[in-house]
Enzyme design. Sequence first.
Site, PDB file in Angstrom:
ATOM      1  N   ASN A 150       0.795  -1.215   0.000  1.00 34.19           N
ATOM      2  CA  ASN A 150       0.000   0.000   0.000  1.00 34.19           C
ATOM      3  C   ASN A 150       0.834   1.276   0.000  1.00 34.19           C
ATOM      4  OD1 ASN A 150       0.370  -1.373   2.631  1.00 34.19           O
ATOM      5  ND2 ASN A 150      -0.319   0.568   3.483  1.00 34.19           N
ATOM      6  N   GLN A 178      -4.908  -3.586  -2.349  1.00 33.94           N
ATOM      7  CA  GLN A 178      -4.374  -2.524  -3.202  1.00 33.94           C
ATOM      8  C   GLN A 178      -4.278  -2.935  -4.669  1.00 33.94           C
ATOM      9  OE1 GLN A 178      -3.894   0.589  -2.745  1.00 33.94           O
ATOM     10  NE2 GLN A 178      -4.149   0.658  -0.525  1.00 33.94           N
ATOM     11  N   SER A 198     -11.297  -5.223  -1.174  1.00 28.82           N
ATOM     12  CA  SER A 198     -12.060  -4.180  -0.486  1.00 28.82           C
ATOM     13  C   SER A 198     -12.718  -3.253  -1.493  1.00 28.82           C
ATOM     14  CB  SER A 198     -11.141  -3.382   0.437  1.00 28.82           C
ATOM     15  OG  SER A 198     -11.841  -2.363   1.109  1.00 28.82           O
ATOM     16  N   THR A 236     -27.106  -8.976   9.961  1.00 26.90           N
ATOM     17  CA  THR A 236     -27.885  -8.543   8.809  1.00 26.90           C
ATOM     18  C   THR A 236     -26.974  -7.842   7.806  1.00 26.90           C
ATOM     19  OG1 THR A 236     -29.829  -8.247  10.209  1.00 26.90           O
ATOM     20  CG2 THR A 236     -29.837  -7.133   8.074  1.00 26.90           C
ATOM     21  N   CYS A 322      -4.013   4.106   7.249  1.00 27.40           N
ATOM     22  CA  CYS A 322      -4.416   3.375   8.448  1.00 27.40           C
ATOM     23  C   CYS A 322      -3.389   3.499   9.566  1.00 27.40           C
ATOM     24  CB  CYS A 322      -4.627   1.894   8.109  1.00 27.40           C
ATOM     25  SG  CYS A 322      -5.954   1.626   6.929  1.00 27.40           S
TER      26      CYS A 322
END
Length: 382
Positions: A150, A178, A198, A236, A322
Amino acid sequence: MFTPVYLDHNATTPLDPAVREAMLPWLGVRFGNASSRHEYGRAARKAIDEARAQVAAAVGAHPTEVIFTSGGSEANNLFIKGAAALLKPGCIAVSAIEHPCVREPARQLVRQGWQLDEIAVDGSGRVDASAFEAVLAKRPRLVSTMLANNETGVLQDVPALAAAVRAQGGWMHCDAVQALGKMKVDFRALGVHGLTVSSHKIQGPLGAGALVVDKRVELAPLVAGGGQERNLRSGTENVMAIVGFGKACELATRDLDARSAHLAVLQGRCEAGLAQLGARIFSADAPRLANTVFFAIEGIDGETLVGKLDRAGFAVASGSACSSANPEPSHTLVAMGVEAGLARSAVRVSFGVGNTTQDVDGFLKALGENLASLRTLTAMAV
């Protein structure tokens, strides 16, 4: 309204208008719980099934192998902790440049009797062959290596690593967060047991990700409850985000070669300009993502430079989003043997499909102007 030029696509990406359109019904007239038996529930289940097929198609997997999660961090934790829970403690190995959401769950396993080995990388950020061989000799039960870093954008030879791990009887996981949307990602060709992707890295919504997992691998769930997602991720489902993720995956695999070529042009133009400014470009000699430039200018603090560039109208980063709250130098660069002072000077530029050569030229101009003022201040302080 002041809108800086966005050059931080490895942190997150803008939502594609087509993705937004796909999601909008699930903010209004469509609101069913996918576990309900009536028409509203069936519509939600159908939407999730369609998105699952889209994600699977983007990575060359079967839809039944796709487990939806809240993002890459949860997917990485699900594989590492979920696999470890059903295995006898042994050796787990991760590369020294993994994202914190791989390193930290691996470290947590040490308290459960596991032995953790970090696989060293060379000066370019590639897994060191001799270090990998030494780890293989310990017959690791779990190994995790990212496909694309990343920060540097460096690519690992995951198929070769995975083949060696499989030959020793271990399970191989790959964080491809990435890589998806910037290069071809093929679950079968990589040869791994688990693959993480992601949504928000490919112009999809935040809050959606997936673990693609080989059906032969047993995992314990992180979240127990209603048994959603093959009993591996109860709760859910976030239908709106999942629908957006599916659409983003469909778009991410279209015109991939042309998109990559465009990004490579921007990368080359940027690095040529940086070289003229005296920058050191990390991992320049290694295979990398076409959109990523990680550089440093000696004597200039990276965080300070990022702030100056932001005020000048260019949004860049000093490393992983992050880990931005961590004042320590990039763990990736430290693992590569970069001196800590130079590592603190690091700045990351990551382009997206909407960026232009004008964006690059404007960034280089602003960088040059700010370097001049910062060097003047440094000289006055000495």
